[in-house]
Design an enzyme around this catalytic site. Sequence first.
Site, PDB file in Angstrom:
ATOM      1  N   ASP A  91       0.862  -1.185   0.000  1.00 13.51           N
ATOM      2  CA  ASP A  91       0.000   0.000   0.000  1.00 13.51           C
ATOM      3  C   ASP A  91       0.895   1.230   0.000  1.00 13.51           C
ATOM      4  OD1 ASP A  91      -2.814  -0.937   0.278  1.00 13.51           O
ATOM      5  OD2 ASP A  91      -2.056  -1.839   2.114  1.00 13.51           O
ATOM      6  N   ARG A  99       4.028   2.794   3.120  1.00 15.70           N
ATOM      7  CA  ARG A  99       4.781   1.815   3.905  1.00 15.70           C
ATOM      8  C   ARG A  99       6.280   2.054   3.779  1.00 15.70           C
ATOM      9  NH1 ARG A  99       0.003   1.170   6.098  1.00 15.70           N
ATOM     10  NH2 ARG A  99      -1.424  -0.194   4.938  1.00 15.70           N
ATOM     11  N   ARG A 160      -7.334  10.585   1.533  1.00 18.47           N
ATOM     12  CA  ARG A 160      -6.889   9.501   0.640  1.00 18.47           C
ATOM     13  C   ARG A 160      -7.667   9.533  -0.666  1.00 18.47           C
ATOM     14  NH1 ARG A 160      -7.832   4.173   3.772  1.00 18.47           N
ATOM     15  NH2 ARG A 160      -6.738   3.259   1.965  1.00 18.47           N
ATOM     16  N   LYS A 190      -9.644   1.096  -5.753  1.00 18.31           N
ATOM     17  CA  LYS A 190     -10.362   0.622  -4.575  1.00 18.31           C
ATOM     18  C   LYS A 190     -11.207   1.761  -4.003  1.00 18.31           C
ATOM     19  CE  LYS A 190      -6.316   1.490  -1.588  1.00 18.31           C
ATOM     20  NZ  LYS A 190      -5.225   0.868  -0.810  1.00 18.31           N
ATOM     21  N   HIS A 191     -12.255   1.466  -3.182  1.00 17.88           N
ATOM     22  CA  HIS A 191     -12.695   0.178  -2.651  1.00 17.88           C
ATOM     23  C   HIS A 191     -14.110  -0.030  -3.179  1.00 17.88           C
ATOM     24  CE1 HIS A 191      -9.855   1.997   0.269  1.00 17.88           C
ATOM     25  NE2 HIS A 191      -9.441   0.768   0.510  1.00 17.88           N
ATOM     26  N   HIS A 203     -11.790  -1.087   9.124  1.00  9.87           N
ATOM     27  CA  HIS A 203     -10.782  -1.800   9.910  1.00  9.87           C
ATOM     28  C   HIS A 203     -11.322  -2.121  11.305  1.00  9.87           C
ATOM     29  CE1 HIS A 203      -8.224   0.167   6.879  1.00  9.87           C
ATOM     30  NE2 HIS A 203      -7.409  -0.843   7.070  1.00  9.87           N
ATOM     31  N   ASP A 275     -10.439  -6.636  -0.030  1.00  6.63           N
ATOM     32  CA  ASP A 275      -9.675  -5.953   1.002  1.00  6.63           C
ATOM     33  C   ASP A 275      -9.352  -7.017   2.059  1.00  6.63           C
ATOM     34  OD1 ASP A 275      -8.384  -3.954   2.397  1.00  6.63           O
ATOM     35  OD2 ASP A 275     -10.097  -2.584   2.390  1.00  6.63           O
TER      36      ASP A 275
END
Length: 515
Positions: A91, A99, A160, A190-191, A203, A275
């Site tokens: 990601d 990351r 985002r 996405k998503h 999440h 996901d």
Amino acid sequence: MTDLLGIADGFLPPKVDLSSWSLEEKLGQLFWVYFEGSELSPALEEMIQDYHVGGFIFYSVAGNIQTPPQVAQLIASMQERSRIPLWIGIDQEGGPVVRLTEGVTVFPSAMAVAAAGSLADAQAMACTLGMELKSLGFNLNFTPVVDVNSNPYNPIIGIRAFGSHPRQVADYGLAMLRGYQQAGILCTPKHFPGHGDTYIDSHLGLPRVDRPLAELQARELYPFQALIEAGAEAIMTAHVVMPALGSNHPATLAPEILTGWLCQRLGFQGLICTDSLTMGAIAQNYGIPQAAELAFQAGADILLFGADPGSSPAIQKAAYAHLLQGLRSERLSWQQLDRSLRKILALKARYRVGSLPQANPVTGPNPQALARRIAQASITLLKGSLPPLVADPLLITPVPSLGELLKQVLPTAQVLPISPQPTPEDWATALQRAKRAPQILVGSLDLFRHPAQVQLFKALPGEKVIGLALGSPYDETFLPQIPVYLACYGTTPVSLAALLEVLLGRIPPQGCLPV
């Protein structure tokens, strides 16, 4: 990499005779999993050689990422051990979701990209990111986000997203798609069918969007339709319930949405990637092995397992064993498994998965200069007229890095770091110092999450305050008494540096608010 099952030199032929594949080898290709550690371990080798997994996702929180050379060496070792070339994904969106912070360019957020207003720069950013990732051995980036962020209180999408206008989101998503295609790296818009109108982070829990079908088609589905028509080859699902699309299950587990809407109505023929199945929306409401089965039955080709709380390699193995038993008992379709596998192998061949990374592949605009240009063009004056910055302003913010940058360019500035939820000590110090300060800079961060910040900032003498929205631009609506407000759409260093350039009068605020 050894020559096995029709695979030679790290590449897959367009058509593979699946009759010689074992059921275990076929099933493993549907699993893209996380792992722990920074080097090739026995546990990692087991997932590669015994479970035949199709790919891995890298996380800094799982200890996978230490330095660029370590990452490149680890990926090379993983590919060398695998009889079937591996997808190696990450990601790396830019903005708040990255990351890797070394060895690649850390770009501003998607909303900053849209505020900057250049589709050409958006495409160049994706191409640059793609080539930088390829140079380390990655062949897949889980991006771009093409959710339409219509909910100002969305706790997980926000900056985002490219914005709240479906056409604008589609345009920038298309630019990013072209950039990744130009770089030769797979991306997963996405998503699907959309996470932008939610109040819950999937999440942590299961979001639900109770909008009429016509609204969903005009807003949530619009960018996905545009990218499908432009040739998107993979799409990631959302753990979001949308009853108007025909199911009370989250989209990831709903055949009415994945097979019905995505494939049959929108005409998508590429890879459907879930996901992470270990996210709270799934883990709290379905057993993870059972969810993997439901996702497969719904039409998902790829079952993704991320480094979520409660996730573990044991969970991945349990899901694998559950699906294996379902296939052996013919509760699950072998024909569907083969269809997914052929799609996976065709894309592995197309993207030359398993090939050695290219040396120094980045061409075109200087990556750092491109990131600076996007960041500088994104700074948006939300309201008011920006006054000159005095020699010794007081900055109050929960973002310490902004204070550090300010002190570098203006050593006489005063900086007061506070907690995101200000303490009584924060209040006392802030109010005392604000009385004496000639000018106050308020660096707010996602005020809808932090009501205590709102109360503190409201207590400051508004006439000498300049508001700085360091995350969500909606912060300005919580503090109407502040006469001047700027937005920089994120706390990446390049965005904060651009914000200071504007405050110092070196460049004008040029951004256009995308929400």
